[in-house]
Design a protein around this motif. Sequence first.
Motif, PDB file in Angstrom:
ATOM      1  N   ILE A 170      10.259   8.873   6.083  1.00  0.00           N
ATOM      2  CA  ILE A 170       8.822   8.270   5.524  1.00  0.00           C
ATOM      3  C   ILE A 170       8.520   7.199   6.242  1.00  0.00           C
ATOM      4  N   LYS A 171       9.613   6.255   6.464  1.00  0.00           N
ATOM      5  CA  LYS A 171       9.105   4.815   7.315  1.00  0.00           C
ATOM      6  C   LYS A 171       8.565   5.449   8.571  1.00  0.00           C
ATOM      7  N   GLU A 172       9.146   6.475   9.531  1.00  0.00           N
ATOM      8  CA  GLU A 172       8.755   6.879  10.685  1.00  0.00           C
ATOM      9  C   GLU A 172       7.426   7.508  10.676  1.00  0.00           C
ATOM     10  N   ILE A 173       7.074   8.473   9.354  1.00  0.00           N
ATOM     11  CA  ILE A 173       5.856   9.116   9.328  1.00  0.00           C
ATOM     12  C   ILE A 173       4.703   7.848   8.963  1.00  0.00           C
ATOM     13  N   ASN A 174       5.186   6.881   8.305  1.00  0.00           N
ATOM     14  CA  ASN A 174       4.279   5.642   8.155  1.00  0.00           C
ATOM     15  C   ASN A 174       3.859   5.055   9.404  1.00  0.00           C
ATOM     16  N   GLY A 175       4.854   4.721  10.249  1.00  0.00           N
ATOM     17  CA  GLY A 175       4.671   4.219  11.309  1.00  0.00           C
ATOM     18  C   GLY A 175       3.659   5.226  12.386  1.00  0.00           C
TER      19      GLY A 175
END
Length: 200
Positions: A46-51
């Motif tokens: 999720i953090k990677e996608i948000n980035g």
Amino acid sequence: MKKVKLTKPELKKQKDSLKRFQRYLPTLQIKKQLLQLEMGRILRDIKEINGEIARIKESINPWAGYLAQGIDLSQLLVIDGIETKKVNVTGVDIPVFVAAHIHIEEYDLFEYPLWVDKALEILQALVILTARRIILEAQFRLLSVELQITSQRVNLFEKVKIPEAENAIKKISIHMAEQMATAVGWARIARKKIQAQERK
């Protein structure tokens, strides 16, 4: 804790229960760890996608003003559906992203500005990333519920069931040892009385 019968059958029942609890506890602990690992992976994804979403939005800042020209891109970019499949993770069926089915309606290249092609490409990427994030968030929620249930079971076994069974076994064993000691004492007294009777 319910009242324990101080009998041999109860002792066997408590020993069997203790064995069962001790056999299931490691399985529950492993399941808890696997759930925590999977949830950690989901949070990283999720953090990677948000980035990625943030980078895309930042990259369109220089020409974002063009979007205010009143061109409705939602008529051109059509989401036909999001395809998912179910996967079992430690006993929980969770949705997994397969594909976003999107198509771009045909439009007159002379009627629309040049930047529309790039905008549609970027919007398509944002839709796919957002769909992936929504599905990951659904996975996280489902696994959170299962983790809570599993943690409660681990605590129940560790803090309640196993100590209760151990205490019951101890209590019954002490009672039976006392009964045996009392029986031996009574047997000695009876023997002495019999011997005294025989001497007379």
